[in-house]
Design an enzyme around this catalytic site. Structure first.
Site, PDB file in Angstrom:
ATOM      1  N   CYS A 152      -1.898  31.626  12.443  1.00 38.74           N
ATOM      2  CA  CYS A 152      -0.741  31.997  11.633  1.00 38.74           C
ATOM      3  C   CYS A 152       0.016  33.144  12.305  1.00 38.74           C
ATOM      4  O   CYS A 152      -0.536  34.224  12.510  1.00 38.74           O
ATOM      5  CB  CYS A 152      -1.212  32.420  10.245  1.00 38.74           C
ATOM      6  SG  CYS A 152       0.099  33.018   9.170  1.00 38.74           S
ATOM      7  N   GLU A 198       5.212  21.643   4.400  1.00 38.70           N
ATOM      8  CA  GLU A 198       4.026  21.592   3.545  1.00 38.70           C
ATOM      9  C   GLU A 198       4.196  20.634   2.368  1.00 38.70           C
ATOM     10  O   GLU A 198       3.214  20.180   1.790  1.00 38.70           O
ATOM     11  CB  GLU A 198       3.698  22.995   3.023  1.00 38.70           C
ATOM     12  CG  GLU A 198       3.203  23.959   4.076  1.00 38.70           C
ATOM     13  CD  GLU A 198       1.726  23.778   4.392  1.00 38.70           C
ATOM     14  OE1 GLU A 198       1.048  23.010   3.682  1.00 38.70           O
ATOM     15  OE2 GLU A 198       1.250  24.416   5.350  1.00 38.70           O
ATOM     16  N   ASP A 255      -5.153  29.432   9.546  1.00 41.21           N
ATOM     17  CA  ASP A 255      -3.715  29.394   9.325  1.00 41.21           C
ATOM     18  C   ASP A 255      -3.456  29.527   7.826  1.00 41.21           C
ATOM     19  O   ASP A 255      -4.340  29.248   7.005  1.00 41.21           O
ATOM     20  CB  ASP A 255      -3.108  28.094   9.843  1.00 41.21           C
ATOM     21  CG  ASP A 255      -1.588  28.107   9.799  1.00 41.21           C
ATOM     22  OD1 ASP A 255      -0.993  28.961  10.482  1.00 41.21           O
ATOM     23  OD2 ASP A 255      -1.000  27.287   9.084  1.00 41.21           O
ATOM     24  N   SER A 256      -2.243  29.943   7.486  1.00 40.69           N
ATOM     25  CA  SER A 256      -1.898  30.077   6.076  1.00 40.69           C
ATOM     26  C   SER A 256      -1.780  28.721   5.389  1.00 40.69           C
ATOM     27  O   SER A 256      -1.814  28.643   4.161  1.00 40.69           O
ATOM     28  CB  SER A 256      -0.578  30.845   5.928  1.00 40.69           C
ATOM     29  OG  SER A 256       0.457  30.173   6.602  1.00 40.69           O
ATOM     30  N   CYS A 258       6.122  30.088  14.680  1.00 37.61           N
ATOM     31  CA  CYS A 258       5.326  29.735  13.496  1.00 37.61           C
ATOM     32  C   CYS A 258       4.593  28.452  13.832  1.00 37.61           C
ATOM     33  O   CYS A 258       5.198  27.517  14.376  1.00 37.61           O
ATOM     34  CB  CYS A 258       6.239  29.543  12.284  1.00 37.61           C
ATOM     35  SG  CYS A 258       5.388  28.942  10.794  1.00 37.61           S
ATOM     36  N   HIS A 293       3.655  26.056  12.057  1.00 34.79           N
ATOM     37  CA  HIS A 293       4.228  24.888  11.403  1.00 34.79           C
ATOM     38  C   HIS A 293       5.350  24.266  12.242  1.00 34.79           C
ATOM     39  O   HIS A 293       5.562  23.048  12.193  1.00 34.79           O
ATOM     40  CB  HIS A 293       4.789  25.267  10.034  1.00 34.79           C
ATOM     41  CG  HIS A 293       3.753  25.551   9.003  1.00 34.79           C
ATOM     42  ND1 HIS A 293       2.965  26.681   9.035  1.00 34.79           N
ATOM     43  CD2 HIS A 293       3.373  24.867   7.891  1.00 34.79           C
ATOM     44  CE1 HIS A 293       2.158  26.673   8.000  1.00 34.79           C
ATOM     45  NE2 HIS A 293       2.381  25.590   7.282  1.00 34.79           N
TER      46      HIS A 293
END
Length: 263
Positions: free
Chosen positions: A70, A155, A7-8, A183, A185
């Site tokens: 991601c 984040e 993942d990013s 996404c 997240h």
């Protein structure tokens, strides 16, 4: 050999932990590119470059199969990775994304003629979800909404500020039959989003583990090569106090982040 999850940032830990909970016997290596998160505002060329570097690291560290958790990388770099990177470098390995299984789940879990997608700028601009959802159901109408502020809030430990931002992004999506959280997240916000809308919310941490379990059943030639000691390792490209706090919240107090360099 391991299952890799890329993942990013740290949002993919929600999917990684859900997979490991569903399939606890296998060995896992999680890679979060926390130094360069978010990917959502970057060019396709840059996203492919970063994704290739991540794949190389994971394959060099004994990953047989990699889940690109991601959504931005799945939308912008997965096809090129499968068609060009793998044949040139690791033709016997596999890379899977999250967009196709998520789109499948939209129609498997109920009727959906009008589908909303909440995602990053790059994912929305790529049209990847719209193409895949319409491929699954040609009669579907897709309404996509970019939500670029959510990843930085997640984040950087800013979820206490996310309520008004979510309300703004959800405005205009009240009449869809299903809402895709496009996404990784956003899995962290699924409960808050569900409390703000009456539509069916499709969260990837609830979809991807079952899809992967099914994939391994259908591909025993891959499954039999996977290590089954239950090992879990987590590496990131940058470590801050906020990263460690979020990692513990997502994966438990026992998690230890190792810093690595890509490229």
């Amino acid at each position: 050999m391991r299952i890799g999850v890329f993942d990013s940032g740290l949002g993919g830990l929600a999917i990684s932990q859900a997979i490991a909970s569903r399939l606890p016997e296998y060995d896992y290596l999680y890679l979060g590119d926390t130094k360069r998160v978010p990917y959502g505002g970057r060019s396709q060329e840059t996203i492919h470059e970063f994704t290739s570097q991540a794949l190389t690291y994971l394959f060099e560290n004994d990953c047989e199969l990699i889940i690109v958790a991601c959504n931005t990388a799945s939308a912008e770099a997965l096809r090129k990775s499968q068609q060009e990177y793998l044949p040139a470098h690791y033709p016997d390995r596999r890379v899977l994304g999250v967009i196709i299984p998520t789109a499948e789940a939209v129609f498997e879990r109920g009727t959906a003629k009008r589908v909303g997608v909440l995602a990053t700028n790059s994912t929305v601009e790529s049209g990847a979800y719209e193409r895949e959802l319409i491929r699954q159901n040609p009669e579907a109408k897709v309404v996509s909404r970019a939500a670029p502020l959510l990843v930085p809030l997640i984040e950087n430990d800013g979820l206490r500020y996310a309520g008004p931002v979510m309300d703004d992004y959800l405005a205009g999506l009240e009449d869809v039959d299903a809402l895709v959280l496009g996404c990784t997240h956003y899995c962290l916000l699924k409960d808050e989003i569900r409390s703000r809308t009456k539509v069916r919310v499709v969260s990837q941490d609830e979809v991807v583990p079952e899809k992967l379990a099914d994939y391994l059943v259908r591909h025993p030639e891959i499954e039999t090569r996977l290590g089954q000691s239950g090992e879990r390792r987590y590496v990131v490209t940058d470590v801050t106090a906020a990263h460690e706090k979020w990692a513990r919240k997502l994966a438990g107090d026992e998690i230890r982040l190792e810093r690595v360099t890509l490229g």
